[in-house]
Write a protein that holds these residues in place. Structure first.
Motif, PDB file in Angstrom:
ATOM      1  N   LYS A  95      36.257 -33.537 -10.441  1.00 41.35           N
ATOM      2  CA  LYS A  95      37.567 -33.858  -9.849  1.00 41.35           C
ATOM      3  C   LYS A  95      38.050 -32.687  -8.997  1.00 41.35           C
ATOM      4  O   LYS A  95      37.489 -31.581  -9.079  1.00 41.35           O
ATOM      5  N   TYR A 142      36.376 -28.889  -8.533  1.00 36.42           N
ATOM      6  CA  TYR A 142      37.122 -27.671  -8.885  1.00 36.42           C
ATOM      7  C   TYR A 142      37.178 -26.720  -7.697  1.00 36.42           C
ATOM      8  O   TYR A 142      37.036 -25.497  -7.826  1.00 36.42           O
ATOM      9  N   PHE A 155      39.364 -40.979 -14.321  1.00 37.81           N
ATOM     10  CA  PHE A 155      40.302 -40.664 -15.400  1.00 37.81           C
ATOM     11  C   PHE A 155      41.642 -41.394 -15.265  1.00 37.81           C
ATOM     12  O   PHE A 155      42.256 -41.745 -16.263  1.00 37.81           O
ATOM     13  N   ARG A 168      49.421 -37.497 -22.887  1.00 37.58           N
ATOM     14  CA  ARG A 168      49.322 -37.426 -21.430  1.00 37.58           C
ATOM     15  C   ARG A 168      48.874 -38.779 -20.902  1.00 37.58           C
ATOM     16  O   ARG A 168      49.565 -39.413 -20.129  1.00 37.58           O
ATOM     17  N   HIS A 203      41.104 -36.878 -25.106  1.00 44.66           N
ATOM     18  CA  HIS A 203      41.041 -35.521 -24.557  1.00 44.66           C
ATOM     19  C   HIS A 203      41.778 -34.565 -25.489  1.00 44.66           C
ATOM     20  O   HIS A 203      42.837 -34.884 -26.011  1.00 44.66           O
ATOM     21  N   ALA A 224      35.526 -31.904 -23.655  1.00 46.89           N
ATOM     22  CA  ALA A 224      35.306 -31.254 -22.366  1.00 46.89           C
ATOM     23  C   ALA A 224      34.613 -29.920 -22.678  1.00 46.89           C
ATOM     24  O   ALA A 224      34.018 -29.769 -23.749  1.00 46.89           O
ATOM     25  N   THR A 225      34.700 -28.928 -21.790  1.00 41.35           N
ATOM     26  CA  THR A 225      34.012 -27.651 -22.047  1.00 41.35           C
ATOM     27  C   THR A 225      34.401 -27.062 -23.400  1.00 41.35           C
ATOM     28  O   THR A 225      33.537 -26.714 -24.219  1.00 41.35           O
ATOM     29  N   ARG A 268      32.081 -34.177 -21.541  1.00 42.30           N
ATOM     30  CA  ARG A 268      32.567 -34.210 -20.153  1.00 42.30           C
ATOM     31  C   ARG A 268      32.990 -32.815 -19.704  1.00 42.30           C
ATOM     32  O   ARG A 268      34.157 -32.558 -19.463  1.00 42.30           O
ATOM     33  N   GLY A 324      33.798 -29.643 -17.373  1.00 45.50           N
ATOM     34  CA  GLY A 324      34.160 -29.297 -15.999  1.00 45.50           C
ATOM     35  C   GLY A 324      34.043 -27.794 -15.830  1.00 45.50           C
ATOM     36  O   GLY A 324      33.013 -27.272 -15.412  1.00 45.50           O
ATOM     37  N   ILE A 325      35.085 -27.074 -16.227  1.00 45.84           N
ATOM     38  CA  ILE A 325      35.212 -25.652 -15.905  1.00 45.84           C
ATOM     39  C   ILE A 325      33.986 -24.811 -16.270  1.00 45.84           C
ATOM     40  O   ILE A 325      33.622 -23.894 -15.524  1.00 45.84           O
ATOM     41  N   TYR A 341      40.850 -22.208 -13.729  1.00 43.26           N
ATOM     42  CA  TYR A 341      40.937 -23.525 -13.087  1.00 43.26           C
ATOM     43  C   TYR A 341      41.817 -23.464 -11.825  1.00 43.26           C
ATOM     44  O   TYR A 341      41.515 -24.059 -10.798  1.00 43.26           O
TER      45      TYR A 341
HETATM   46  C1  LIG Z   1      39.530 -32.166 -16.487  1.00 45.76           C
HETATM   47  C2  LIG Z   1      39.085 -32.965 -17.621  1.00 45.76           C
HETATM   48  C3  LIG Z   1      37.859 -32.690 -18.260  1.00 45.76           C
HETATM   49  C4  LIG Z   1      37.058 -31.440 -17.980  1.00 45.76           C
HETATM   50  O1  LIG Z   1      37.727 -30.377 -18.617  1.00 45.76           O
HETATM   51  P1  LIG Z   1      37.199 -28.880 -18.584  1.00 45.76           P
HETATM   52  O2  LIG Z   1      38.163 -28.144 -19.437  1.00 45.76           O
HETATM   53  O3  LIG Z   1      37.280 -28.445 -17.158  1.00 45.76           O
HETATM   54  O4  LIG Z   1      35.821 -28.855 -19.100  1.00 45.76           O
HETATM   55  C5  LIG Z   1      37.412 -33.578 -19.227  1.00 45.76           C
HETATM   56  N1  LIG Z   1      38.154 -34.660 -19.595  1.00 45.76           N
HETATM   57  C6  LIG Z   1      39.358 -34.927 -19.023  1.00 45.76           C
HETATM   58  C7  LIG Z   1      40.117 -36.111 -19.473  1.00 45.76           C
HETATM   59  C8  LIG Z   1      39.871 -34.089 -18.032  1.00 45.76           C
HETATM   60  O5  LIG Z   1      41.057 -34.353 -17.485  1.00 45.76           O
END
Ligand SMILES: *Cc1c(COP(=O)(O)O)cnc(C)c1O
Length: 344
Positions: free
Chosen positions: A33, A37, A80, A128, A154, A188-189, A204, A206-207, A328
């Motif tokens: 997204k 990043y 998302f 959220r 999340h 997530a991470t 999932r 990201g960072i 981020y």
């Molecule tokens: C942004 C996001 C992620 C990734 O999160 P990171 O902390 O960057 O790994 C995963 N799931 C959802 C719902 C997010 O909004």
């Protein structure tokens, strides 16, 4: 070279994804997204797809549409924000998978695109996005009859392994999804690093892929080299920059470098930030301007041609700390003016 160069190491990026994947026994997606990043969603996602990533997540359907052009028809592209009003054609034409997050979205999706793929987003305490337990109880039979690809939630505090919120959300997620026979995704991470209990069927990150905390062992992905426009002598007692916030306490050499807050070098970093010249630390001085920053280079043996703001000596998280923010925000603030160079 008049503009700063942002170097994005796609090999390091892929290595980070593999390292996170190796911490689990399940499937690992990639979150790209906000233009990956800030590092370029198309390039980032293509590199990851070549390395075997088949599932991607973005925030908005528009991002998904542009990612579909970059990746072609095969990878799964998940959204998302779910199925928002006005997104139906994009979701359908580009085969996007919305993570439905309310009863309204479910009705919209099942009515407009019956049989089209979707996931369900559950709220386990972050408040959220997602259905709460009572709503989920009410609609889960209808939703399950339509074969969701995934049930996801999340974590709010996953970057702090000691936080009691993690175990609470895990327990809530299990209560809401145990025994339903649908693939699940919570981590997530930060969640990956919390351990097996949080991994379920799909993670999932990201960072961590982009080299940021809380993935301590990440390889740096972003490098930022900024050229020096001018070096000047400043006498003791003279000031540098807007509002005279820095005054020389000795005869000094000050380099003016070609980047500023318009390039994502946040003004809030003020005088807490440093840059590097051939491994030697130099202090950023005076107010950060829109396009220029002052650097004290008095202690260098020779006038520098450029400085390193991100790279082996300084991570996005170090810069973030100087600005009172998180990696981020540093990454997603990186400006459009940089010359971008992709390695790998
Ligand atoms: C942004 C996001 C992620 C990734 O999160 P990171 O902390 O960057 O790994 C995963 N799931 C959802 C719902 C997010 O909004």
């Amino acid at each position: 070279m008049a503009t700063a160069t942002l170097t994005i190491d796609l090999n390091a990026l892929v290595e980070n994804w593999r390292a996170l994947h190796a911490q689990t026994d399940c499937d690992t997606a990639a979150v790209v997204k906000a233009d990956g990043y800030g590092l370029g969603a198309d390039r980032v996602a293509r590199a990851l797809a070549r390395a075997g990533v088949t599932k991607f997540f973005v925030a908005a359907a528009e991002e998904g549409a542009s990612l579909r052009q970059a990746l072609g028809p095969d990878p799964e592209i998940n959204i998302f924000s779910g199925h928002m009003a006005g997104d139906t054609d994009m979701i359908s034409d580009l085969n996007l998978t919305p993570m439905l997050n309310s009863v309204d979205q479910m009705l919209r999706h099942f009515e407009a695109l019956p049989g089209a793929p979707f996931g369900v987003q559950l709220d386990t305490g972050m408040n959220r996005l997602g259905l709460e337990a009572a709503e989920w109880d009410a609609v889960q039979d209808i939703a399950l009859a339509q074969n969701p690809t995934v049930l996801m939630s999340h974590l709010a505090c996953a970057d702090d392994p000691e936080h009691p919120m993690n175990a609470m959300q895990l327990a809530t997620f299990k209560t809401m999804t145990d025994g339903l026979g649908v693939p699940r995704s919570l981590a997530a991470t930060g969640g990956i690093l919390l351990g097996d209990a949080y991994h379920f069927d799909l993670t999932r990150p990201g960072i961590g892929i982009y080299g940021g905390m809380p993935f301590v062992d990440a390889a740096p992905v972003a490098g930022l080299a900024v050229p020096v426009i001018q070096v000047r002598d400043v006498a003791e007692g003279e000031t540098v920059g807007y509002a005279n916030t820095w005054m020389a306490t000795r005869p000094s050499q000050v380099a003016t470098i070609a980047a500023g807050y318009a390039d994502g070098i946040l003004r809030a970093m003020g005088e807490h930030a440093w840059c590097y010249v051939a491994g030697k630390r130099c202090k950023i001085i005076g107010r950060i301007s829109m396009d220029m920053i002052g650097v004290d280079v008095t202690d260098l043996a020779a006038s520098p041609k450029g400085v390193e703001l991100l790279g082996p000596h300084q991570s996005v998280d170090t810069l973030a700390t100087a600005a009172g923010t998180i990696g981020y925000e540093i990454l997603t603030s990186l400006g459009a003016r940089y010359t971008r160079r992709y390695l790998g």
